[in-house]
Write an enzyme that holds these catalytic residues in place. Structure first.
Site, PDB file in Angstrom:
ATOM      1  N   HIS A 200      -3.771  -0.042  -0.345  1.00 34.39           N
ATOM      2  CA  HIS A 200      -2.901   1.319  -0.206  1.00 34.39           C
ATOM      3  C   HIS A 200      -1.507   1.213  -1.104  1.00 34.39           C
ATOM      4  O   HIS A 200      -1.825   2.118  -0.852  1.00 34.39           O
ATOM      5  CB  HIS A 200      -2.610   0.708   1.448  1.00 34.39           C
ATOM      6  CG  HIS A 200      -3.398   0.972   2.265  1.00 34.39           C
ATOM      7  ND1 HIS A 200      -3.775   0.270   3.073  1.00 34.39           N
ATOM      8  CD2 HIS A 200      -3.738   2.148   2.963  1.00 34.39           C
ATOM      9  CE1 HIS A 200      -4.610   0.477   4.308  1.00 34.39           C
ATOM     10  NE2 HIS A 200      -4.633   2.587   3.848  1.00 34.39           N
ATOM     11  N   GLY A 201      -1.649   0.497  -1.569  1.00 32.51           N
ATOM     12  CA  GLY A 201      -0.485   0.956  -2.750  1.00 32.51           C
ATOM     13  C   GLY A 201       0.271  -0.560  -3.583  1.00 32.51           C
ATOM     14  O   GLY A 201      -0.043  -1.621  -3.025  1.00 32.51           O
TER      15      GLY A 201
END
Length: 489
Positions: A323-324
């Site tokens: 996600h990041g």
């Protein structure tokens, strides 16, 4: 270019639809050319340079798929080509998404001053990279045949409805529709309904509740009441759900209009009674991908409880950093890994004995705290970053109190919105529509009455969709910019 914009709704989409359906059904190759070129224009509108990166990834995996199948046909395994494909994909993803984060970590640990690259993240790279990797793995496993037509494979990778924020479509799901597909009147009607509902979720729900979260997230957490903190993270929970599920609905709807069947990505996750159930309902395509291509190949639950725990930790660490590039995303993934391990060990059996409302409260408490980890970044300028002060406010540790006048004002002025959000997050409307549709489609002895009911149902449904669309367009015209949250992941 985003779905919830005047540019897309009234320029790109009408022109594309006219060109696409002007081509006869028998000329599928020309339809695919239009879809491919339209998808490139859609992507290039915001990422003109990174179109080259996406095309390189497409060509690379197309060639690797061919080579893997050729090796298998000669009695080999094609493992070398598979490893090459995976390395290229992971290196591209790692360079553009995690290079600056890793440089920062290196600088912190060694005291060096390596300059960061500050590269903008190519939109959708996490999604289309996972799609192309799954293709290579499935060809290697012999689950699908390598695609011989470069245009068809290009359509699979680049088709704009699900290109930049999913759902993650595996090749085996899309394969049958690349060469032959039909858009029936029922498919088009269903697609329009799904698209408009998704647009309403995004514009009317996600954008409005997102303003509440933005306001609260900008406050001083050390002086925030517990009520304000809980109101804020509840607003974020609704925002990310309606934002992401709204995009998925629009993607599925656009796919249906063109004759594709994209997988469902959400199934009312906020009614879950365990974390295991929550992750069967939230971002379903991502969970399925990690299960099929990471968890099961690692051994799943087949090699004892100790190995299963390790496998869960690996999968959820990867889910978090997918996600990041940030410690908060890793922490978020491990947070859910902890509950999944506990539920598999013993907690799941306990939950079955407890009242449903207790199970639901437990699940939502874990999810909301998880959203704090997800939404707030680690800020080096603040001791403990942003996460610890916000959790402290939620627990009342900062000593500010439960609520103040500002908290009550925000709650009371936005209460109607939260009521609508709650109703939209549970299947009450779906069940009601199903009952009404069944009644409308029933063929009893009084066929005239059945016809009238059916007519009124269709009329009411179309009026409701028209109202949602008009209100959404009104909000879009007034808003300056309303990007989807998952574009940055």
């Amino acid at each position: 270019m985003i779905f919830s914009s005047v540019l897309f709704l009234f320029r790109f989409l009408p022109v594309f639809i006219i060109c696409y359906f002007a081509v006869p059904q028998r000329m599928m190759r020309l339809k695919n050319i239009i879809l491919f070129l339209g998808s490139l224009i859609f992507y290039a509108w915001g990422e003109p340079v990174y179109v080259v990166l996406m095309l390189f990834s497409t060509l690379s995996d197309f060639i690797h798929g061919q080579r893997i199948e050729a090796c298998r046909a000669k009695g080999g395994s094609g493992k070398g080509w598979l490893i090459s494909s995976l390395l290229i994909n992971l290196l591209l993803l790692g360079f553009f998404k995690y290079a600056d984060f890793l440089i920062g970590v290196c600088n912190t640990l060694t005291g060096s001053r390596i300059p960061q690259l500050n590269l903008p993240l190519p939109i959708g790279i996490s999604f289309y990279t996972f799609q192309t990797m799954s293709y290579s793995v499935d060809v290697y496993r012999g689950e699908v045949k390598a695609q011989k037509n470069l245009l068809n494979f290009g359509v699979f990778v680049t088709m704009f409805p699900q290109l930049i924020a999913g759902p993650i479509v595996r090749y085996k799901t899309a394969e049958e529709f690349l060469g032959v597909r039909k858009s029936s009147a029922e498919d088009i009607a269903y697609g329009i309904r799904r698209f408009v509902l998704g647009l309403g979720k995004k514009v009317l729900f996600a954008n409005n509740v997102g303003m509440i979260w933005t306001q609260i997230a900008g406050m001083d957490f050390d002086r925030m009441t517990a009520g304000m903190a809980w109101l804020g993270i509840l607003a974020y929970a609704f925002q990310i759900y309606f934002d992401f599920s709204g995009y998925s609905d629009m993607a599925i709807g656009l796919g249906a209009i063109m004759g594709f069947r994209f997988p469902e990505n959400f199934n009312y996750p906020y009614i879950s009674r365990s974390i295991t159930e929550f992750w069967r309902r939230w971002h379903i395509s991502l969970g399925t991908w990690f299960k099929e291509y990471v968890y099961i190949p690692l051994g799943g639950n087949r090699k004892g409880i100790a190995r299963q725990i390790v496998n869960i930790l690996i999968v959820w660490a990867l889910t978090g950093i997918w996600h990041g590039a940030g410690w908060n995303f890793l922490l978020w993934g491990l947070w859910f890994a902890l509950f999944l391990i506990l539920e598999k060990a013993f907690l799941g059996k306990w939950l079955k004995r407890l009242p449903a409302v207790v199970c639901w409260l437990y699940s939502m408490l874990a999810v909301l705290i998880g959203w704090v980890l997800f939404a707030l970044e680690s800020d080096p300028s603040h001791p403990g970053g942003q996460i610890i002060p916000y959790l402290g406010a939620m627990l009342g540790i900062n000593g500010v109190g439960l609520a103040d006048r500002e908290t009550m004002y925000l709650l009371t002025t936005n209460l109607p919105l939260f009521v609508l959000l709650i109703l939209g997050a549970v299947p009450v409307w779906r069940n009601l529509l199903r009952i009404l549709r069944e009644r409308a489609e029933s063929t009893g002895e009084d066929r005239a009455e059945s016809g009238r009911v059916s007519l009124w149902f269709v009329l009411g449904e179309n009026i409701a969709l028209a109202v949602i669309f008009i209100l959404s367009v009104g909000y879009i015209v007034e808003a300056s910019f309303n990007p989807f949250l998952y574009f940055r992941f």
